[in-house]
Scaffold this motif. Structure first.
Motif, PDB file in Angstrom:
ATOM      1  N   VAL A   1      -6.219  -5.747   3.529  1.00  0.00           N
ATOM      2  CA  VAL A   1      -6.634  -6.330   2.249  1.00  0.00           C
ATOM      3  C   VAL A   1      -5.486  -7.171   1.692  1.00  0.00           C
ATOM      4  O   VAL A   1      -4.447  -6.643   1.312  1.00  0.00           O
ATOM      5  N   GLU A   2      -5.686  -8.477   1.649  1.00  0.00           N
ATOM      6  CA  GLU A   2      -4.641  -9.380   1.173  1.00  0.00           C
ATOM      7  C   GLU A   2      -5.081 -10.152  -0.067  1.00  0.00           C
ATOM      8  O   GLU A   2      -4.506 -11.182  -0.414  1.00  0.00           O
ATOM      9  N   ARG A   3      -6.109  -9.635  -0.737  1.00  0.00           N
ATOM     10  CA  ARG A   3      -6.718 -10.320  -1.879  1.00  0.00           C
ATOM     11  C   ARG A   3      -5.700 -10.631  -2.987  1.00  0.00           C
ATOM     12  O   ARG A   3      -5.544 -11.786  -3.399  1.00  0.00           O
ATOM     13  N   THR A   4      -4.995  -9.615  -3.469  1.00  0.00           N
ATOM     14  CA  THR A   4      -4.066  -9.805  -4.589  1.00  0.00           C
ATOM     15  C   THR A   4      -2.886 -10.686  -4.187  1.00  0.00           C
ATOM     16  O   THR A   4      -2.468 -11.570  -4.956  1.00  0.00           O
TER      17      THR A   4
ATOM     18  N   GLU B   1       1.786   1.016   8.544  1.00  0.00           N
ATOM     19  CA  GLU B   1       1.471   2.144   7.661  1.00  0.00           C
ATOM     20  C   GLU B   1       2.741   2.652   6.980  1.00  0.00           C
ATOM     21  O   GLU B   1       2.748   2.919   5.767  1.00  0.00           O
ATOM     22  N   GLU B   2       3.813   2.752   7.740  1.00  0.00           N
ATOM     23  CA  GLU B   2       5.098   3.172   7.170  1.00  0.00           C
ATOM     24  C   GLU B   2       5.582   2.155   6.141  1.00  0.00           C
ATOM     25  O   GLU B   2       6.056   2.526   5.057  1.00  0.00           O
ATOM     26  N   ASP B   3       5.454   0.867   6.471  1.00  0.00           N
ATOM     27  CA  ASP B   3       5.891  -0.194   5.554  1.00  0.00           C
ATOM     28  C   ASP B   3       5.074  -0.175   4.262  1.00  0.00           C
ATOM     29  O   ASP B   3       5.611  -0.373   3.170  1.00  0.00           O
ATOM     30  N   ALA B   4       3.774   0.051   4.398  1.00  0.00           N
ATOM     31  CA  ALA B   4       2.900   0.087   3.222  1.00  0.00           C
ATOM     32  C   ALA B   4       3.266   1.256   2.309  1.00  0.00           C
ATOM     33  O   ALA B   4       3.298   1.111   1.078  1.00  0.00           O
TER      34      ALA B   4
ATOM     35  N   LEU C   1      -1.995  -4.680  -6.417  1.00  0.00           N
ATOM     36  CA  LEU C   1      -1.357  -4.566  -5.100  1.00  0.00           C
ATOM     37  C   LEU C   1      -1.376  -3.131  -4.596  1.00  0.00           C
ATOM     38  O   LEU C   1      -1.596  -2.878  -3.408  1.00  0.00           O
ATOM     39  N   LEU C   2      -1.130  -2.196  -5.509  1.00  0.00           N
ATOM     40  CA  LEU C   2      -1.159  -0.784  -5.126  1.00  0.00           C
ATOM     41  C   LEU C   2      -2.533  -0.398  -4.579  1.00  0.00           C
ATOM     42  O   LEU C   2      -2.628   0.317  -3.576  1.00  0.00           O
ATOM     43  N   GLU C   3      -3.587  -0.871  -5.218  1.00  0.00           N
ATOM     44  CA  GLU C   3      -4.936  -0.562  -4.748  1.00  0.00           C
ATOM     45  C   GLU C   3      -5.178  -1.173  -3.368  1.00  0.00           C
ATOM     46  O   GLU C   3      -5.778  -0.539  -2.484  1.00  0.00           O
ATOM     47  N   ASP C   4      -4.701  -2.403  -3.174  1.00  0.00           N
ATOM     48  CA  ASP C   4      -4.842  -3.054  -1.862  1.00  0.00           C
ATOM     49  C   ASP C   4      -4.099  -2.280  -0.786  1.00  0.00           C
ATOM     50  O   ASP C   4      -4.606  -2.084   0.332  1.00  0.00           O
ATOM     51  N   LEU C   5      -2.897  -1.852  -1.117  1.00  0.00           N
ATOM     52  CA  LEU C   5      -2.074  -1.123  -0.140  1.00  0.00           C
ATOM     53  C   LEU C   5      -2.691   0.235   0.198  1.00  0.00           C
ATOM     54  O   LEU C   5      -2.643   0.682   1.353  1.00  0.00           O
ATOM     55  N   LYS C   6      -3.288   0.882  -0.782  1.00  0.00           N
ATOM     56  CA  LYS C   6      -3.963   2.157  -0.524  1.00  0.00           C
ATOM     57  C   LYS C   6      -5.158   1.946   0.399  1.00  0.00           C
ATOM     58  O   LYS C   6      -5.434   2.775   1.283  1.00  0.00           O
ATOM     59  N   ASP C   7      -5.864   0.828   0.201  1.00  0.00           N
ATOM     60  CA  ASP C   7      -6.971   0.491   1.105  1.00  0.00           C
ATOM     61  C   ASP C   7      -6.450   0.243   2.519  1.00  0.00           C
ATOM     62  O   ASP C   7      -7.106   0.612   3.509  1.00  0.00           O
ATOM     63  N   ASP C   8      -5.279  -0.378   2.619  1.00  0.00           N
ATOM     64  CA  ASP C   8      -4.668  -0.605   3.935  1.00  0.00           C
ATOM     65  C   ASP C   8      -4.366   0.721   4.626  1.00  0.00           C
ATOM     66  O   ASP C   8      -4.580   0.865   5.836  1.00  0.00           O
TER      67      ASP C   8
END
Length: 253
Positions: free
Chosen positions: A123-126, A235-238, A62-69
């Motif tokens: 990115v919503e994969r995970t 972006e703030e939420d992520a 999830l962290l990787e997905d959020l960083k991509d976001d």
């Protein structure tokens, strides 16, 4: 019958061998029960440890997905600024009586608007993997679980932006075709460079048609502003969700 049962009970209590046998049997049963309980406890413990490993793996992903976001939001906002600059140059240029003197710039700016523009794909994969497998239940921390669900459910807001952006982009491109030569537009799209233009490449100077083009740009600009506001909030939420996950799962890397 009652008398017979009483005699059996009396014999069991007075017969030393029988009493010893029952004590032995009860002891064996107790050991078996204890063994079963221990086995169940070990199995539960192993299952818990396995689920904790899976949970932490999901959090890392999830962290990787959020960083991509975050990268997506940053690129989107930067590209928006470029499009805003183009729009701010195109409208005064089209309104100017000397627009034919700046046709190279005007055609280039006008075509680059949609080239620079982008829709948002997070990115919503995970999250989808967790949801489809029923593994969202593995997130034990309520604050983290709620924040994850809130963030990913809110991403549907981008659907409205993407739809509005594509609608007004299509309207703009249709208006653009009434003002500038199509072959020239194609060259700019392929080369991403300013081209030499002739006065005839400006197909019309009709005030209504030019105004229609500028008006479609205004609406397109509004769609971009909507998307940018959403992206800034997401972006703030992520970022908050990233910090929450790092803190609760010791993933400070």
């Amino acid at each position: 019958m009652i008398k017979v049962l009483r005699n059996i009970r009396k014999n069991l209590l007075t017969d030393g061998k029988t009493t010893k046998y029952f004590k032995y049997a009860i002891g064996e049963i107790v050991l078996v029960v204890i063994g079963i309980l221990i086995a169940l406890q070990i199995n539960n413990w192993n299952e818990l440890k396995s689920e904790q490993v899976i949970e932490k793996t999901y959090m890392k992903n999830l962290l990787e997905d959020l960083k991509d976001d975050l990268i997506t939001y940053d690129k989107f906002q930067k590209s928006n600024q470029e499009v805003y600059t183009l729009i701010d140059s195109i409208i005064p240029g089209l309104k100017s009586e000397n627009r034919k003197n700046n046709l190279s710039k005007l055609t280039y700016w006008s075509r680059m608007v949609t080239i620079k523009w982008t829709i948002i794909h997070t990115v919503e994969r995970t999250y989808e993997q967790m949801k489809s497998s029923g593994h969202l239940r593995l997130v034990r921390n309520n604050d983290v679980a709620n924040a994850i669900s809130k963030y990913y459910n809110s991403l549907s807001e981008f659907d409205g932006y993407n739809e509005a952006g594509m609608l007004w982009a299509a309207d703009y491109v249709e208006s653009l075709g009434k003002v500038f030569d199509a072959e020239l537009m194609l060259k700019i799209m392929r080369t991403r460079k300013m081209q030499e233009v002739k006065e005839s490449d400006l197909l019309t100077e009709d005030a209504i048609i030019l105004n229609q083009l500028m008006n479609s740009l205004n609406y397109f600009n509004g769609a971009l502003s909507l998307g940018e506001q959403i992206s800034i909030k997401k972006e703030e939420d992520a970022k908050k969700l990233i910090e929450l996950i790092k803190t609760n799962y010791n993933l400070n890397r």
